[in-house]
Design an enzyme around this catalytic site. Structure first.
Site, PDB file in Angstrom:
ATOM      1  N   GLU A 127      13.743  20.458  37.997  1.00 52.56           N
ATOM      2  CA  GLU A 127      14.614  20.042  37.676  1.00 52.56           C
ATOM      3  C   GLU A 127      15.094  20.734  35.979  1.00 52.56           C
ATOM      4  O   GLU A 127      14.047  20.529  35.060  1.00 52.56           O
ATOM      5  CB  GLU A 127      15.464  18.566  36.987  1.00 52.56           C
ATOM      6  CG  GLU A 127      15.536  18.543  39.068  1.00 52.56           C
ATOM      7  CD  GLU A 127      15.443  17.175  39.687  1.00 52.56           C
ATOM      8  OE1 GLU A 127      15.098  16.290  39.838  1.00 52.56           O
ATOM      9  OE2 GLU A 127      15.983  16.251  37.809  1.00 52.56           O
ATOM     10  N   CYS A 140      18.331  20.717  28.807  1.00 50.81           N
ATOM     11  CA  CYS A 140      16.996  19.925  28.906  1.00 50.81           C
ATOM     12  C   CYS A 140      15.292  20.264  30.529  1.00 50.81           C
ATOM     13  O   CYS A 140      16.312  20.800  30.788  1.00 50.81           O
ATOM     14  CB  CYS A 140      17.206  18.403  29.690  1.00 50.81           C
ATOM     15  SG  CYS A 140      15.655  17.309  29.633  1.00 50.81           S
ATOM     16  N   CYS A 147       4.814  14.687  37.268  1.00 50.72           N
ATOM     17  CA  CYS A 147       3.512  14.378  36.374  1.00 50.72           C
ATOM     18  C   CYS A 147       2.452  12.980  36.607  1.00 50.72           C
ATOM     19  O   CYS A 147       2.870  12.613  37.868  1.00 50.72           O
ATOM     20  CB  CYS A 147       5.409  13.599  35.475  1.00 50.72           C
ATOM     21  SG  CYS A 147       4.607  13.038  33.699  1.00 50.72           S
ATOM     22  N   CYS A 151       5.461   6.637  34.443  1.00 52.54           N
ATOM     23  CA  CYS A 151       6.107   5.809  33.630  1.00 52.54           C
ATOM     24  C   CYS A 151       6.821   4.986  34.373  1.00 52.54           C
ATOM     25  O   CYS A 151       7.639   5.739  35.981  1.00 52.54           O
ATOM     26  CB  CYS A 151       6.417   6.597  32.547  1.00 52.54           C
ATOM     27  SG  CYS A 151       6.058   7.303  31.117  1.00 52.54           S
ATOM     28  N   CYS A 154      10.778   5.608  35.370  1.00 51.93           N
ATOM     29  CA  CYS A 154      11.001   6.820  35.248  1.00 51.93           C
ATOM     30  C   CYS A 154      11.038   7.786  36.887  1.00 51.93           C
ATOM     31  O   CYS A 154       9.848   7.625  37.289  1.00 51.93           O
ATOM     32  CB  CYS A 154      10.025   8.213  34.262  1.00 51.93           C
ATOM     33  SG  CYS A 154      10.127  10.346  34.413  1.00 51.93           S
ATOM     34  N   CYS A 396      16.391  12.163  35.902  1.00 51.67           N
ATOM     35  CA  CYS A 396      15.182  13.136  35.758  1.00 51.67           C
ATOM     36  C   CYS A 396      14.776  13.189  37.210  1.00 51.67           C
ATOM     37  O   CYS A 396      14.100  11.299  37.471  1.00 51.67           O
ATOM     38  CB  CYS A 396      14.412  12.465  34.542  1.00 51.67           C
ATOM     39  SG  CYS A 396      13.154  14.254  34.919  1.00 51.67           S
TER      40      CYS A 396
END
Ligand code: SF4
Length: 423
Positions: A127, A140, A147, A151, A154, A396
C-alpha cells in the site's frame, strides 16, 4: 477487556536479509528478462549499458542522460527521451524497462486522502497513501510486503512478511505518486517531449506542489530492509534525481536499535520512533520488539541519533489506546523519559483507527486532550493527529485485506471502470 497476555514473537526479529530468488544487485526482476532500471543508481546503469555492448564512454554518457529522464523528468518511455538518438531508443527498449508498481486499486477519501493498493511484478500487494494538508502533502511509503514485527495495534502486523521491497519498488512508489499527481518538474509527460535547455535545468521545488514530504511509515519496518531503503532514498534525495530534501523525509522505526546510527549516518533523514508506551509491560505487549530492545536502550539510541537537534527533532509516535497507555501517569512518565535523555523531541498523538477484530479501542477525545495537555504543559509539542481517510480503509494494511476479500472478477471490473473513466 483488553487481552494483556504477552504475544510470542513470530519470525526473525533481527535485521536479516529476506532471501528471494532472482533479487540481486537491487534489480527488480521481470519475467521477460529485460532489466528494470528503476531503483538503480547512475553508475550501475552505466555498467549495464556497457554489459549490453556500448563502449565505456558511450555507456557513461547514455547513463547520465537516461538517469535524468528517469528520475528527474519522470519519463516512463524511452521514446520520450528526446536527446537520445532515435535509433538508440528501440535498442534501449529491447533490453530495459522503466517500471512502476502496478495499481490494483485506488481510493480517494472525501478529505483528500488518497490510497493505492499496488502490486509488484511477481504479484505481491502493498500500500501507499497520500495525505494532503494545508501546508504540505505527505506520501506514506511501504518498505516491505507484510511485516515481521506484529505490533498489536497495527493491522499490517497481522500479516506475515512476504518479502522486502526492492529499491525500485520503494522509489517507484514516489515516482508513481508524482505520475498520479501530475507533478514532475515542468509538468506532465506530453510537455517533456520537447524540452528546451532552460527547462531541462529546472530544479524540483516544493513550492506549490502537492507532494512535499515522504514518510517511510507504510507497511513494514524500514530498518529491517535497510540497504534497499537507503538506496531508494538516495535516489529520492539526489539533486539530479527526484531532488527532495532529506529534511522533508522521515523514516519511522519501531525501535531497531542496532540500525539507528547507520540510518542517521548513511541516510541522514529525520527519525520517527513508534514509542506507543512508557512502561516495559505495556510496550512489551503492544510493540513486541521492545522485549529485544527496551525503552532505555531505544531512547539512548535516539539521544545518539546523528543529526538530531532542536531544529531537527525526533518524532515520537504514540497511538492512544483506551485504558492501555493513555493515563495521566503515562503522560507524566513520557515527559520524564524525554527529559532524562535530553531528547529534542516532539510527540505525535494518534487516535487509534480500529479495524474489524482489533484488540483495542481508541481513547476518548477527552482523554487524548488531557494527555496532550500534560505533555504540552511540560514544554514538549504534542499535537493530536487528525484521523484521515477513515472512509477509505486508510489504516495501514486495511486496503490490502479488503482487496484480498474481493474476487479476481471484481478487481478486473474495477480496473476496467478506472480505465474507462480515464478515456
Ligand atoms: S507498526 Fe510498523 S513495524 Fe509494527 S507491525 Fe505495523 S508495519 Fe510492522
Amino acid at each position: 477487556m483488553t487481552d494483556t497476555a504477552l504475544m510470542p514473537i513470530p519470525g526473525p526479529i533481527d535485521p536479516v536479509p529476506v532471501a528471494r530468488p532472482g533479487v540481486s544487485d537491487g534489480i527488480t526482476p521481470r519475467a521477460d528478462g529485460r532489466v528494470d532500471l528503476i531503483g538503480l543508481p547512475r553508475p550501475r546503469i552505466a555498467e549495464l549499458f556497457a554489459e549490453a555492448g556500448l563502449d565505456a564512454k558511450a555507456a557513461k554518457l547514455r547513463a547520465k542522460q537516461v538517469y535524468h529522464w528517469l528520475y528527474h523528468r519522470g519519463v516512463s518511455d524511452f521514446a520520450a527521451m528526446t536527446d537520445i538518438a532515435k535509433t538508440m531508443r528501440p535498442w534501449l527498449a529491447e533490453r530495459f524497462v522503466i517500471g512502476r508498481p502496478e495499481v490494483v486499486e485506488a481510493q480517494h477519501s472525501t478529505d483528500g486522502t488518497r490510497k493505492w493498493l499496488l502490486r509488484t511484478a511477481d504479484g505481491h500487494d502493498f500500500e501507499m497513501v497520500f495525505i494532503p494538508d494545508a501546508d504540505r502533502g505527505t506520501l506514506c511509503v511501504s518498505s516491505q510486503v507484510g511485516c515481521t514485527l506484529n505490533c498489536r495495534f497495527c493491522h499490517t502486523g497481522t500479516m506475515r512478511l512476504v518479502r522486502n521491497l526492492t529499491p525500485g519498488e520503494i522509489v517507484g512508489q514516489v515516482m508513481l505518486a508524482r505520475d498520479e499527481l501530475g507533478e514532475w518538474p515542468q509538468g506532465n509527460m506530453a510537455r517533456q517531449m520537447d524540452v528546451s535547455e532552460e527547462e531541462d535545468a529546472a530544479e524540483y521545488s516544493a513550492d506549490g506542489r502537492l507532494l512535499t514530504n515522504i514518510v517511510m511509515m507504510g507497511m513494514g519496518e524500514p530498518l529491517y530492509n535497510f540497504d534497499n531503503v537507503r538506496d531508494a532514498l538516495q535516489l529520492v534525495m539526489d539533486g539530479d534525481g527526484l531532488a527532495l530534501s532529506k529534511r522533508r523525509i522521515t523514516l519511522s522505526t519501531s525501535g531497531v536499535v542496532p540500525m539507528m546510527e547507520r540510518c542517521g549516518e548513511e541516510i541522514g533523514v529525520n527519525l520517527a520512533v513508534s514509542l506507543h508506551a512508557v512502561t516495559k509491560a505495556v510496550r512489551d505487549e503492544i510493540v513486541p520488539l521492545n522485549r529485544k530492545y527496551g525503552i532505555e536502550q531505544l531512547l539512548q539510541a535516539c539521544a545518539d541519533y546523528p543529526g538530531a537537534s532542536n531544529a531537527r527533532r525526533i518524532t515520537f509516535e504514540y497511538v492512544m489506546l483506551k485504558g492501555m497507555n493513555d493515563s495521566d501517569e503515562d503522560a507524566r512518565e513520557l515527559v520524564r523519559l524525554l527529559r532524562q535523555y535530553d531528547l529534542p523531541a516532539k510527540v505525535n498523538l494518534i487516535p487509534f483507527n480500529p479495524w474489524p477484530g482489533a484488540p483495542y479501542e481508541c481513547s476518548t477525545p477527552e482523554r487524548v486532550r488531557r494527555f496532550s495537555d500534560i505533555v504540552f504543559e511540560a514544554g514538549i509539542s504534542a499535537p493530536v493527529r487528525t484521523p484521515r481517510g477513515r472512509d477509505i480503509d486508510a489504516a495501514c494494511g486495511q486496503l490490502k485485506t479488503a482487496a484480498e476479500k474481493k474476487t479476481r472478477a471484481e478487481l478486473d471490473r474495477l480496473a476496467e471502470e478506472k480505465q474507462a473513466a480515464l478515456q
